[in-house]
Write an enzyme that holds these catalytic residues in place. Structure first.
Site, PDB file in Angstrom:
ATOM      1  N   ARG A  58      56.034  31.303  76.234  1.00 41.25           N
ATOM      2  CA  ARG A  58      56.358  29.972  75.773  1.00 41.25           C
ATOM      3  C   ARG A  58      57.003  30.087  74.139  1.00 41.25           C
ATOM      4  O   ARG A  58      57.682  29.390  73.588  1.00 41.25           O
ATOM      5  CB  ARG A  58      55.375  28.958  75.619  1.00 41.25           C
ATOM      6  CG  ARG A  58      55.581  27.775  75.001  1.00 41.25           C
ATOM      7  CD  ARG A  58      54.785  26.578  75.640  1.00 41.25           C
ATOM      8  NE  ARG A  58      53.157  27.147  75.360  1.00 41.25           N
ATOM      9  CZ  ARG A  58      52.483  27.238  74.192  1.00 41.25           C
ATOM     10  NH1 ARG A  58      53.018  26.867  73.076  1.00 41.25           N
ATOM     11  NH2 ARG A  58      51.284  27.386  74.256  1.00 41.25           N
ATOM     12  N   TYR A 109      76.155   9.909  77.877  1.00 37.82           N
ATOM     13  CA  TYR A 109      75.394  10.181  78.975  1.00 37.82           C
ATOM     14  C   TYR A 109      74.188   9.366  79.172  1.00 37.82           C
ATOM     15  O   TYR A 109      73.538   9.069  78.219  1.00 37.82           O
ATOM     16  CB  TYR A 109      74.862  11.635  78.861  1.00 37.82           C
ATOM     17  CG  TYR A 109      73.836  11.927  80.125  1.00 37.82           C
ATOM     18  CD1 TYR A 109      74.311  12.011  81.512  1.00 37.82           C
ATOM     19  CD2 TYR A 109      72.477  12.376  79.641  1.00 37.82           C
ATOM     20  CE1 TYR A 109      73.433  12.305  82.434  1.00 37.82           C
ATOM     21  CE2 TYR A 109      71.719  12.599  80.627  1.00 37.82           C
ATOM     22  CZ  TYR A 109      72.000  12.849  82.150  1.00 37.82           C
ATOM     23  OH  TYR A 109      71.260  13.029  83.325  1.00 37.82           O
ATOM     24  N   ASP A 182      77.283  17.067  72.263  1.00 37.15           N
ATOM     25  CA  ASP A 182      77.167  17.310  73.573  1.00 37.15           C
ATOM     26  C   ASP A 182      78.312  17.714  74.223  1.00 37.15           C
ATOM     27  O   ASP A 182      79.414  16.787  74.178  1.00 37.15           O
ATOM     28  CB  ASP A 182      76.460  15.911  74.425  1.00 37.15           C
ATOM     29  CG  ASP A 182      76.174  16.369  75.906  1.00 37.15           C
ATOM     30  OD1 ASP A 182      76.725  17.362  76.486  1.00 37.15           O
ATOM     31  OD2 ASP A 182      75.232  15.821  76.449  1.00 37.15           O
ATOM     32  N   LYS A 207      75.007  21.870  84.558  1.00 36.78           N
ATOM     33  CA  LYS A 207      76.330  21.660  84.760  1.00 36.78           C
ATOM     34  C   LYS A 207      77.183  22.680  85.081  1.00 36.78           C
ATOM     35  O   LYS A 207      76.704  23.701  85.596  1.00 36.78           O
ATOM     36  CB  LYS A 207      76.815  20.307  84.066  1.00 36.78           C
ATOM     37  CG  LYS A 207      75.879  19.309  83.798  1.00 36.78           C
ATOM     38  CD  LYS A 207      75.381  18.636  84.985  1.00 36.78           C
ATOM     39  CE  LYS A 207      74.327  17.431  84.719  1.00 36.78           C
ATOM     40  NZ  LYS A 207      74.505  16.495  83.678  1.00 36.78           N
TER      41      LYS A 207
END
Ligand SMILES: *Cc1c(COP(=O)(O)O)cnc(C)c1O
Length: 388
Positions: A58, A109, A182, A207
């Protein structure tokens, strides 16, 4: 990973992606970065980690770090951090920046809008909305100097609004704010926002970066790792734990190796389809930055180098009923959400958004893949013709 190339001029993104940043596995000679799935890492007798930085997955994990190094290089950034999804990356960025009002672009988005409106505004963070295609509206929300973070998306999904990144960066900096972009739809093949003045780049790596619709991932890249906001982002990822797994990171590296050819092939198809749709009598409007008639075309030409991407949207005549009928008649193009994969997908956005979002009923979003373009145009032609 990039030590072998440290003294050479910057490589093209196609080369960085195809060679996984020149990776050679020194243990074995393998030309593919190894997959190391361990969640924990052993220490020496004196308690030093065997490999500095490798303690617990992590905090940091080797395969994730390899993928991050490739994406940082693609974006001309200094450091990158991967997350469990694009939204995990965006949520982390926005939470890290939530100590002051945040300026958010309208019509981006849908998930980013929802996160800002529900999770942030719902907890008292002031969100100031601006129009990506009209930066005077950004200047307005920055005027009192309170905003510290500006969040833009270009070309935006699904409106394909083009934001002038250099101008948005200039305005943000003049008012003491950082600009995050973005760049999911543009991909690093066509736009590198950090080189235009942005401070942060975000991708849904689900994507085009991965490109095969088989994993969720998100990434934030910075040009300045000493920025307190970057430190807050890294802390937030560590503390809240929205990390990417090693298998996904390895698959992402594999997917990115073909980034250049995939994105260029899909873009050539999208460009042809945008042209075809523009001339169709049953199509009212086509939104694609590559079209001369697109309101953001001049800016897109300036900041998108070599292509305009594989995302477009168009409105059919006859509203929601007609649009759903067109989508329903398609035989090869798949009715599904998401974008940036090798297969072409179509989505009726009004069906998946809140009625308050104002999405036109006739709008269909098309994420163009790498199939033969004639098969795609035939499919669209067959589906659109009965509208007449
Ligand atoms: C899909 C998408 C996201 C969210 O990414 P997930 O990986 O689905 O969480 C964010 N921004 C844009 C532009 C997207 O298309």
């Amino acid at each position: 990973m990039s030590a072998e190339f440290a003294d050479e001029p910057p490589l093209h993104p196609e080369t960085i992606a195809a060679q996984a940043l020149g990776h050679i596995d020194r243990e074995t000679g393998g030309v593919v970065p190894p997959l190391q799935p361990s969640t924990t890492f052993a220490r020496e007798g004196d308690y030093r980690p065997i490999r500095p930085g490798n303690i617990y997955a992590r905090d940091d994990a080797p395969t994730v770090r390899d993928a991050e190094a490739i994406i940082a290089a693609l974006e001309h950034g200094k450091e990158a951090r991967l997350f469990a999804s694009g939204m995990a990356a965006i949520a982390t960025l926005l939470r890290a920046g939530a100590g002051a009002p945040i300026a958010m672009q309208k019509g981006i988005y849908y998930g980013s809008q929802l996160f800002a409106a529900r999770a942030l505004a719902g907890h008292g963070v002031e969100i100031r909305w601006f129009e990506g295609g009209d930066l005077a509206s950004l200047a307005e929300v920055l005027a009192d100097g309170a905003v510290r973070l500006v969040f833009a998306e270009t070309p935006s999904n699904p409106w394909l609004t083009v934001v002038d990144i250099a101008e948005a960066a200039r305005l943000s900096h003049a008012h003491g704010a950082k600009l995050a972009v973005d760049s999911t739809a543009a991909t690093p093949i066509y736009t590198t926002p950090l080189t235009l003045g942005a401070d942060y780049v975000v991708h849904s790596a689900t994507k085009a970066l991965n490109g095969h619709s088989d994993l969720l991932a998100g990434v934030i890249v910075t040009a300045d790792p000493s920025d307190p906001l970057w430190e807050a982002i890294c802390r937030e990822r560590h503390d809240a734990g929205a990390v990417l797994g090693a298998f996904e990171a390895w698959l992402l590296i594999r997917g990115m190796r073909t980034l250049g050819v995939r994105v260029r092939a899909a873009t050539a198809n999208a460009s042809a389809i945008a042209g075809y749709l523009s001339g169709h009598r049953n199509v009212e409007i086509v939104r694609y930055p590559g079209l001369a008639a697109h309101p953001g075309h001049a800016i897109a030409r300036k900041q998108m180098t070599g292509g305009f991407g594989s995302l477009l949207s168009f409105d059919v005549t006859g509203g929601a009923e007609a649009a759903l009928a067109v989508a329903g008649r398609l035989r090869r193009i798949v009715r599904a959400t998401s974008l940036g994969g090798v297969e072409t997908l179509i989505e009726h956005r009004q069906s998946v958004e809140d009625p308050m979002s104002g999405m036109p009923g006739g709008l269909l979003r098309l994420s163009v893949g790498i199939e033969h373009v004639d098969d795609l145009i035939d499919d669209l032609d067959g589906a659109l013709a009965p509208l007449a």
